[in-house]
Design an enzyme around this catalytic site. Structure first.
Site, PDB file in Angstrom:
ATOM      1  N   PRO A 132     -19.738   9.144  47.364  1.00 32.04           N
ATOM      2  CA  PRO A 132     -19.408   9.837  46.120  1.00 32.04           C
ATOM      3  C   PRO A 132     -20.158   9.328  44.900  1.00 32.04           C
ATOM      4  O   PRO A 132     -19.956   9.847  43.795  1.00 32.04           O
ATOM      5  CB  PRO A 132     -17.908   9.544  45.972  1.00 32.04           C
ATOM      6  CG  PRO A 132     -17.760   8.169  46.550  1.00 32.04           C
ATOM      7  CD  PRO A 132     -18.742   8.106  47.696  1.00 32.04           C
ATOM      8  N   GLU A 133     -21.033   8.335  45.061  1.00 34.75           N
ATOM      9  CA  GLU A 133     -21.598   7.641  43.904  1.00 34.75           C
ATOM     10  C   GLU A 133     -22.355   8.563  42.955  1.00 34.75           C
ATOM     11  O   GLU A 133     -22.149   8.526  41.730  1.00 34.75           O
ATOM     12  CB  GLU A 133     -22.522   6.502  44.367  1.00 34.75           C
ATOM     13  CG  GLU A 133     -21.795   5.273  44.862  1.00 34.75           C
ATOM     14  CD  GLU A 133     -21.365   5.363  46.306  1.00 34.75           C
ATOM     15  OE1 GLU A 133     -20.924   4.335  46.841  1.00 34.75           O
ATOM     16  OE2 GLU A 133     -21.471   6.456  46.900  1.00 34.75           O
ATOM     17  N   VAL A 134     -23.274   9.372  43.490  1.00 37.01           N
ATOM     18  CA  VAL A 134     -24.087  10.213  42.614  1.00 37.01           C
ATOM     19  C   VAL A 134     -23.220  11.224  41.878  1.00 37.01           C
ATOM     20  O   VAL A 134     -23.368  11.437  40.668  1.00 37.01           O
ATOM     21  CB  VAL A 134     -25.202  10.913  43.418  1.00 37.01           C
ATOM     22  CG1 VAL A 134     -25.922  11.953  42.562  1.00 37.01           C
ATOM     23  CG2 VAL A 134     -26.197   9.882  43.944  1.00 37.01           C
ATOM     24  N   GLY A 137     -21.484   9.443  39.088  1.00 34.95           N
ATOM     25  CA  GLY A 137     -22.306   8.760  38.097  1.00 34.95           C
ATOM     26  C   GLY A 137     -22.516   7.286  38.346  1.00 34.95           C
ATOM     27  O   GLY A 137     -22.890   6.546  37.428  1.00 34.95           O
ATOM     28  N   TYR A 138     -22.302   6.837  39.601  1.00 38.38           N
ATOM     29  CA  TYR A 138     -22.526   5.433  39.943  1.00 38.38           C
ATOM     30  C   TYR A 138     -23.884   5.267  40.624  1.00 38.38           C
ATOM     31  O   TYR A 138     -24.481   6.221  41.107  1.00 38.38           O
ATOM     32  CB  TYR A 138     -21.430   4.920  40.893  1.00 38.38           C
ATOM     33  CG  TYR A 138     -20.044   4.929  40.307  1.00 38.38           C
ATOM     34  CD1 TYR A 138     -19.788   4.373  39.067  1.00 38.38           C
ATOM     35  CD2 TYR A 138     -18.986   5.501  41.008  1.00 38.38           C
ATOM     36  CE1 TYR A 138     -18.502   4.372  38.532  1.00 38.38           C
ATOM     37  CE2 TYR A 138     -17.696   5.505  40.489  1.00 38.38           C
ATOM     38  CZ  TYR A 138     -17.469   4.941  39.249  1.00 38.38           C
ATOM     39  OH  TYR A 138     -16.202   4.944  38.725  1.00 38.38           O
TER      40      TYR A 138
END
Length: 233
Positions: A132-134, A137-138
């Site tokens: 889920p990072e992208v 916003g991670y």
């Protein structure tokens, strides 16, 4: 300080078990540091012939502990933890022993990265896999993305990375990320122990001569020293 990574040894097999169930086995700085230490001890232990990773509780690993540094984490703290994630992935890939991830429940972000870094992944039918990072916003460590592309292919990897979607256990089998399914967590651990015990009983040189070219084909190159990976804007 309570240990967050447990080591169990039996019949030439080592299990490294994430043990932070109250936090869904999220990867804090402590967990990652302990993983590095455990992996070092396994690397140098001639009695260890095979290694598998597992998790305590209902979740394999919820990814990086986003609550560790509070609502406004200092950039240097987050950067240090990302480097630790990369270092753990590198150490898994460089173990001389064959490695297996036993995934039950969710494997999220860097948690899925741990599984991807292993040579094999077995899972329960209820396991899920997501990056889920992208979408949130991670930062997503480059070695994790590279390894996903090696295992699942670049097009599937792009869909997962950009979209932040979730793979079911069935999806993961179809993509080649998982090779065997078990009905529950205890059955999964038993299968992992049995598989690794079988490997441990085989001649060390035979296993090594198979492991080395398999890893070479999978691409050991994406794991240079972790300090090369991130610079702040």
């Amino acid at each position: 300080m309570t240990a967050t990574v447990l080591r169990a040894d039996r019949d030439g097999v080592t299990e490294l078990r994430l043990h932070r169930p109250e936090a869904r086995n999220a990867l804090s700085t402590q967990v990652l540091t302990e993983l590095c230490d455990r992996l070092d001890s396994v690397h140098d232990d001639p009695a260890v012939r095979a290694v598998f990773l597992s998790g305590t509780g209902e979740v394999f690993c919820a990814g990086a502990d986003v609550r560790e540094f509070g609502p406004n984490p200092p950039a240097d703290a987050s950067l240090a933890r990302i480097r630790l994630v990369v270092e753990v992935l590198r150490r898994i890939r460089e173990l001389p022993q064959p490695t297996l991830a036993a995934v039950h429940g969710p494997a999220v972000g860097a948690g899925w990265g741990l599984a991807l870094a292993c040579d094999l992944c077995f899972a329960t039918g209820s396991a899920t896999f997501t990056l889920p990072e992208v979408a949130k916003g991670y930062r997503l460590p480059a070695p994790l993305v590279t390894r996903l592309a090696q295992v699942a292919g670049p097009v599937r990897a792009a869909d997962l990375v950009y979209g932040g979607g979730t793979y079911t256990a069935g999806d993961a089998v179809a993509a080649g990320c998982v090779t065997r399914l078990s009905p529950g967590a205890e059955e999964l651990r038993a299968t992992a122990w049995d598989f690794c015990r079988t490997l441990a009983e085989r001649p060390r040189r035979s296993v090594a001569t198979a492991t080395e070219p398999l890893r070479a084909l999978a691409g050991a190159g994406p794991f240079p020293p972790s300090q090369l990976f991130w610079t702040e804007e």
